[in-house]
Every structure is written in C-alpha cells, then in structure tokens.
Design an enzyme around this catalytic site. Sequence first.
Site, PDB file in Angstrom:
ATOM      1  N   GLY A   1     -25.024 -12.929  11.339  1.00 39.47           N
ATOM      2  CA  GLY A   1     -25.790 -13.351  12.520  1.00 39.47           C
ATOM      3  C   GLY A   1     -25.677 -14.842  12.735  1.00 39.47           C
ATOM      4  O   GLY A   1     -24.829 -15.505  12.138  1.00 39.47           O
ATOM      5  N   ASN A   2     -26.514 -15.376  13.601  1.00 38.34           N
ATOM      6  CA  ASN A   2     -26.512 -16.829  13.834  1.00 38.34           C
ATOM      7  C   ASN A   2     -27.931 -17.326  14.093  1.00 38.34           C
ATOM      8  O   ASN A   2     -28.873 -16.532  14.154  1.00 38.34           O
ATOM      9  CB  ASN A   2     -25.558 -17.180  14.981  1.00 38.34           C
ATOM     10  CG  ASN A   2     -25.934 -16.488  16.274  1.00 38.34           C
ATOM     11  OD1 ASN A   2     -27.030 -16.675  16.802  1.00 38.34           O
ATOM     12  ND2 ASN A   2     -25.038 -15.657  16.782  1.00 38.34           N
ATOM     13  N   HIS A   3     -28.075 -18.627  14.270  1.00 36.59           N
ATOM     14  CA  HIS A   3     -29.403 -19.253  14.362  1.00 36.59           C
ATOM     15  C   HIS A   3     -30.040 -19.192  15.745  1.00 36.59           C
ATOM     16  O   HIS A   3     -31.103 -19.757  15.948  1.00 36.59           O
ATOM     17  CB  HIS A   3     -29.319 -20.732  13.964  1.00 36.59           C
ATOM     18  CG  HIS A   3     -29.108 -20.948  12.503  1.00 36.59           C
ATOM     19  ND1 HIS A   3     -29.991 -20.474  11.564  1.00 36.59           N
ATOM     20  CD2 HIS A   3     -28.118 -21.584  11.824  1.00 36.59           C
ATOM     21  CE1 HIS A   3     -29.553 -20.813  10.362  1.00 36.59           C
ATOM     22  NE2 HIS A   3     -28.412 -21.479  10.501  1.00 36.59           N
TER      23      HIS A   3
END
Length: 424
Positions: A214-216
């Site tokens: 995933g990412n932030h």
Amino acid sequence: MAERSTTRRRIVVGVGGGIAAYKVCSVIRHFTEAGHDVRVIPTRAALKFVGAATFEALSGNPVTTEVFDDVDEVAHVALGRQADLVVIAPATADLMARAAAGRADDLLTATLLTARCPVLFVPAMHTEMWEHPATVENVATLRRHGATVAVPASGRLTGADTGAGRLPEPTEIGLLGDLLLARPDALPHDLGGVRMLISAGGTREALDPVRYLGNHSSGKQGYALARAAAQRGAQVTLVAGAVDEPGEPAAVEVVRIASARELQEQMIRRAAEADVVIMAAAVADFRPVSVAGAKIKKGESGPAPIELDTNPDILAGLVAGRTAGEIPERTVIVGFAAETGDEHGGVLDHGRAKLRRKGCDLLVVNAVGDGRAFGTEDNTGWLLAADGTEIGLPYGSKTLMASRILDEVASLVPNGEGGRSGEV
Ligand code: CTP
C-alpha cells in the site's frame, strides 16, 4: 480535533429548532478549539432541544434569543457587524423562510440582517420539507443574497424515514466554515448539473489474504474535492481506496475499491457518464504477480522475493479512451502529480513533463517528501493546464486547495453552470 488557528475570529453559530441541534455542540467545539470567539444564538425553538447552559458552557459566552435582552448592548447590531462568519445549523425550513424574507423577529434573524460576513446555512429537515417549492425558492433567494446554503446529506432522518435532508456531519460543517473564513467566495453554487467522478485514497495490492502493498495516501485531497464539488452543486461519485477520513462527505455517492485494477474498472465504466474526471487517488504502479491463496509462512529459508507486475496507468487510459471516442470529447480530465525534485529537475519540471506524458487537461502538482502532502491537513503546489497556463496554489488547507482547483475545472466545463456568477 480542529487545528489551532493563528488568527482568532468572531463566529456566530445560529441554532435552529430541529432535532439535529444537539450535533451543533460539536461544531461549536470545533471553532472554540481552533481558538475562535464563538457566540451562540439559538432560536426559541432550539432551546427546546438543547438548553442555553450547554451553549454557554461550550462557547464560554452568554446566550440570548431575544432582541430585547441586553437592550443597552444592541446585541443584534453588534454581533452581526462584528462577525467574521455566521454558521446556521440546523437551518430549519422555517428559519430559512424567515431569513429569506428579511424578517427580524428574534435575535438570530435580526443578526443576519446586520451581518456582512460570509453566512453558511446548513439545512436539516424532512425530505418533503427540503423539496417543497417554498423551501427551494427560499434557498435560491438566500443564495442570491450572497449566503452559502449547504447541500444536506442523505440518510436516516428522525423516525423511520430516510432521504435528503440530514444535517452533514459536524466535522464537515466545521471544514466548510473554515473554508469560508479563509476564502469567503469559496463555495459558489456554480456546478449545478455537472457530473463529477473523483478517485481518492491509496490502492492496496494483495500479497496473500492478510497482507498487501500500500502507500501513505490519506485520501484527504480527493475527499476535499468531492465535498467542495458537492457543495457547489455537482453530482459527485467518489471512488475511494484506503483513506484516513472520519466520515463520508454529504450528498456524495461513495464507491469502495481496494486494488488498482478495481479502481480502473470503476473509473473506465463510470467516466463515460461524467463531465469531469479527477484522478486524485494514489495508485500503486506495481502489484504482486500472484496472490497467495493462504497466508505466506515465514518458512525456514527466509523471505522469498516478491515478483511484481506493472499496473495499468488509469489516467493515461482515460485520456486514451477519450481520444478513441469511448469517453465524450468534452469530458474534462484532471490528474495529480506527487513529485520530489531530483538530479533531473525540480518539482515543477517533473510536473510539466508529466502533464505532457499523461495528456490530461489539468494537472495538480504537489511537492512531497519531508512529511509534506501525504496525510497532512495542508497542501501547496501548482495547477498546470494543457494550454500552458500555470497557477500557483498558495499554502492552505486541502479544502481551500480543492476550491481553487474547482474554480479552474468550472471554467473548463462546457455548458455547465460554470463561472463565478453561476446560480441555481
Ligand atoms: N495514476 C494512474 N494510474 C497509475 C498511476 C498513477 O491513474 N497506475 C494517476 C494518479 O492518480 C495521478 C497521476 O496518474 O493522477 C500521476 O500519478 P503519479 O504517481 O504522480 O505518477 P506516475 O504515473 O506513477 O509516474 P511516476 O511514478 O513515474 O512519477
């Protein structure tokens, strides 16, 4: 919790007599916690739902409903003239009718006549009352007089019925108030009839049933765009991945996705029906080649390498779809670029190159890294248009940034009610 504001402003919170009056306590808190001076003016009917003592305790200021209380202070003139913002919530059908007619039969309506600051009405009532031609006309009159009348949420109303007329969440009312304080003309009702498709948040690429890449991304910018667009009258569909948002924006259809390919499927299918498509989502460029059916075990040989495949470029695909005639030619396509400078160029150079590469009409360029942009409340950047126009987006809340982006979008939407003077 609201962020402490650097400037203390005077805010009048007018409370109408509706069951949603209790929710306004959180709105008062939002503004006092930001350091503002809040004066609460309830109607007589509002005090049947929440007592004056509650409003006094929350605002730290005295509460009166009548013009004839504290006559020596001429409260209705003083409060209205000194206010930097008036927020009326819940704005009942009766209260809006009285305000639209210019009545001054209690302290709140009298204050409204003397206020020259931004005024935000946040309606809450039963669907039939909201849709009644009398209310529709009163709302139009209030907007013509320069007030912002929020679009209510849909959902559970008092009793068993559901429909349009629910008070938006207090957090959202607070954000709209903050926006009007920062920019009094931020919410013109100029996107009526415009169908807007917005993606937000991060995608998640499954590795096995419990893990993902995933990412932030927090989704805050996409949510801010959806919220502001809906409040400007647009019909908004928000396709949301993983986000860090407390609730859903009022009057917005929210579709949930997890992976980039799910996002692509929703965006391509829905884009044909949209006048504007905004890709604010942080899409994973890669995904694991295969998803394990069972949880991957640590094993004895240590971590196994993850083999990756490239995800489709959804934005580029939308532009290609428009060129191929699958998406109407007049559809406005907006992209985002999160950039850091490197040895090949600065943030803006990368943004310009990305605009050319993606072929969209507008590109919002954000500088990221060092804690900027991802998950923060504030943002800054540039808006680059395909015709070479470059607009600096001054530092401010993501809601403020959304309002500036929507100004440009409104000017590009053909046959919409775009333009700063558009009205219902
Ligand atoms: N985007 C997309 N599909 C992808 C990757 C990105 O639609 N697979 C969209 C984003 O939603 C955003 C824009 O493209 O509107 C730019 O995203 P960004 O991550 O900055 O660019 P990339 O195309 O991934 O380019 P790079 O990582 O090389 O900078």
